[in-house]
Design a protein around this motif. Structure first.
Motif, PDB file in Angstrom:
ATOM      1  N   ASN A  12      45.583  64.106  30.381  1.00 45.72           N
ATOM      2  CA  ASN A  12      45.845  62.773  30.881  1.00 45.72           C
ATOM      3  C   ASN A  12      47.325  62.520  31.146  1.00 45.72           C
ATOM      4  OD1 ASN A  12      45.195  59.981  31.337  1.00 45.72           O
ATOM      5  ND2 ASN A  12      45.949  59.523  29.289  1.00 45.72           N
ATOM      6  N   LEU A  13      48.171  63.495  30.943  1.00 39.49           N
ATOM      7  CA  LEU A  13      49.613  63.304  31.007  1.00 39.49           C
ATOM      8  C   LEU A  13      50.205  64.006  32.220  1.00 39.49           C
ATOM      9  CD1 LEU A  13      50.264  64.086  27.237  1.00 39.49           C
ATOM     10  CD2 LEU A  13      50.214  61.817  28.286  1.00 39.49           C
ATOM     11  N   SER A  14      51.409  63.587  32.588  1.00 43.74           N
ATOM     12  CA  SER A  14      52.146  64.257  33.653  1.00 43.74           C
ATOM     13  C   SER A  14      53.612  64.334  33.241  1.00 43.74           C
ATOM     14  CB  SER A  14      52.007  63.512  34.982  1.00 43.74           C
ATOM     15  OG  SER A  14      52.528  62.197  34.860  1.00 43.74           O
ATOM     16  N   ALA A  15      54.362  65.184  33.906  1.00 47.48           N
ATOM     17  CA  ALA A  15      55.785  65.323  33.603  1.00 47.48           C
ATOM     18  C   ALA A  15      56.580  65.351  34.889  1.00 47.48           C
ATOM     19  CB  ALA A  15      56.039  66.588  32.794  1.00 47.48           C
ATOM     20  N   SER A  16      57.828  64.922  34.777  1.00 53.78           N
ATOM     21  CA  SER A  16      58.727  64.972  35.930  1.00 53.78           C
ATOM     22  C   SER A  16      60.116  65.366  35.465  1.00 53.78           C
ATOM     23  CB  SER A  16      58.770  63.622  36.652  1.00 53.78           C
ATOM     24  OG  SER A  16      59.257  62.613  35.791  1.00 53.78           O
ATOM     25  N   ARG A  17      60.873  65.936  36.368  1.00 51.98           N
ATOM     26  CA  ARG A  17      62.260  66.339  36.085  1.00 51.98           C
ATOM     27  C   ARG A  17      63.114  65.857  37.255  1.00 51.98           C
ATOM     28  NH1 ARG A  17      64.280  72.318  34.092  1.00 51.98           N
ATOM     29  NH2 ARG A  17      66.519  71.862  34.021  1.00 51.98           N
ATOM     30  N   PRO A  18      63.511  64.593  37.194  1.00 53.74           N
ATOM     31  CA  PRO A  18      64.269  64.019  38.308  1.00 53.74           C
ATOM     32  C   PRO A  18      65.719  64.498  38.380  1.00 53.74           C
ATOM     33  CG  PRO A  18      63.975  62.402  36.572  1.00 53.74           C
ATOM     34  CD  PRO A  18      63.183  63.608  36.168  1.00 53.74           C
ATOM     35  N   GLN A  19      66.268  64.914  37.262  1.00 52.32           N
ATOM     36  CA  GLN A  19      67.629  65.439  37.206  1.00 52.32           C
ATOM     37  C   GLN A  19      67.635  66.726  36.385  1.00 52.32           C
ATOM     38  OE1 GLN A  19      70.731  62.523  36.276  1.00 52.32           O
ATOM     39  NE2 GLN A  19      69.212  60.886  36.528  1.00 52.32           N
ATOM     40  N   ASP A  20      68.696  67.478  36.491  1.00 56.21           N
ATOM     41  CA  ASP A  20      68.760  68.802  35.875  1.00 56.21           C
ATOM     42  C   ASP A  20      68.491  68.772  34.380  1.00 56.21           C
ATOM     43  OD1 ASP A  20      71.302  71.101  34.942  1.00 56.21           O
ATOM     44  OD2 ASP A  20      69.329  71.611  35.742  1.00 56.21           O
ATOM     45  N   ARG A  21      69.003  67.732  33.702  1.00 55.68           N
ATOM     46  CA  ARG A  21      68.897  67.703  32.251  1.00 55.68           C
ATOM     47  C   ARG A  21      68.058  66.538  31.742  1.00 55.68           C
ATOM     48  NH1 ARG A  21      75.212  67.999  31.326  1.00 55.68           N
ATOM     49  NH2 ARG A  21      75.088  66.905  33.309  1.00 55.68           N
ATOM     50  N   GLN A  22      67.125  66.093  32.571  1.00 51.85           N
ATOM     51  CA  GLN A  22      66.258  64.989  32.198  1.00 51.85           C
ATOM     52  C   GLN A  22      64.815  65.386  32.416  1.00 51.85           C
ATOM     53  OE1 GLN A  22      66.433  61.571  34.792  1.00 51.85           O
ATOM     54  NE2 GLN A  22      66.007  60.142  33.131  1.00 51.85           N
ATOM     55  N   PHE A  23      64.003  65.134  31.403  1.00 53.01           N
ATOM     56  CA  PHE A  23      62.590  65.519  31.458  1.00 53.01           C
ATOM     57  C   PHE A  23      61.788  64.338  30.955  1.00 53.01           C
ATOM     58  CE2 PHE A  23      59.625  68.457  32.564  1.00 53.01           C
ATOM     59  CZ  PHE A  23      59.074  69.292  31.609  1.00 53.01           C
ATOM     60  N   ILE A  24      60.813  63.898  31.738  1.00 57.97           N
ATOM     61  CA  ILE A  24      60.066  62.682  31.412  1.00 57.97           C
ATOM     62  C   ILE A  24      58.587  63.006  31.304  1.00 57.97           C
ATOM     63  CG2 ILE A  24      59.423  60.384  32.236  1.00 57.97           C
ATOM     64  CD1 ILE A  24      62.151  60.307  33.667  1.00 57.97           C
TER      65      ILE A  24
END
Lengths: 114, 112
Positions: free
Chosen positions: B63-75
């Motif tokens: 049910n989850l997703s992930a994103s990496r909008p910047q080099d050192r950021q993970f959501i």
């Protein structure tokens, strides 16, 4: 497939006695092995690793681990346990070559009694 | 030196609500980033793995997703939380080409 097994859910040791937390592995190719420790409600902390070289690896907080190729084991040891060593310990192995991923064991809870 | 931050430290959310957990790394560039879930204070399950901006590998259907909008950021995100999403979520980073991972302090999520 790469895997590690930690056969003991819990290990109990008296303070001052030597401790051993067991880990066995199954890999294709050369094993890259790791130990981590987790204190309550905290992230995991890296303790030590074996990549190549001496079979006895020394790590943080006085811990060491012995790589035994014939027994496919990588047991964590400490000569004299402290109450503060009480925590959850994880063994891990590198996943297949070409990925920077680790496969973790199920963890062993170490309880050191005063 | 490198540091990894996660927030919030704890979160209580109702079923069906959205989720956003953030992880940031300082002191390194182009790290590998990982999201794990730890249930019942024991085993670790790798959820997502990223080797670069916009590059996400999902390890398990969920049910989850992930994103990496910047080099050192993970959501880590969810549109609608389930009870089974409760757990301790750990972010980790590692240098590319190595295998050591360094973990953040974790977020304890309780879905009610």
């Amino acid at each position: 497939a790469q895997s590690v097994a930690q056969p003991e859910d819990q290990v109990n040791v008296a303070e001052g006695n030597p401790l051993t937390v067991k880990c066995t592995y199954s890999v294709s190719g050369n094993p890259y092995l790791f130990w981590y420790v987790q204190y309550p409600n905290r992230g995991l902390q890296f303790l030590l690793k074996y990549i190549t070289g001496d079979n006895l690896v020394k790590g943080s907080y006085g811990f060491e681990a012995e790589f035994n190729k014939s027994q496919t084991s990588f047991h964590l040891k400490k000569p004299s346990a402290l109450v503060s060593d009480s925590a959850l310990y994880f063994c891990a192995v590198r996943d297949r070559v070409g990925t920077d991923k680790l496969i973790f064991g199920t963890g062993t809870r170490l309880q050191v009694f005063p | 030196s490198q540091t990894i931050h996660q927030w919030p430290a704890t979160l209580v959310q109702p079923v069906g609500s959205p989720l956003s957990l953030e992880c940031t790394v300082e002191g390194t560039s182009n790290p590998n980033l990982y999201w794990y879930r730890q249930a019942a204070g024991r085993g670790l399950q790798l959820l997502f793995y990223s080797v670069g901006i916009g590059q996400i590998s999902s390890e398990v259907p969920q049910n989850l997703s992930a994103s990496r909008p910047q080099d050192r950021q993970f959501i880590l995100s969810s549109k609608k939380l389930l009870l089974s999403d409760s757990g301790f979520y750990l972010c980790a980073w590692g240098r590319q080409g190595t295998y050591e991972q360094y973990f953040g302090p974790g977020t304890r999520l309780t879905v009610t």
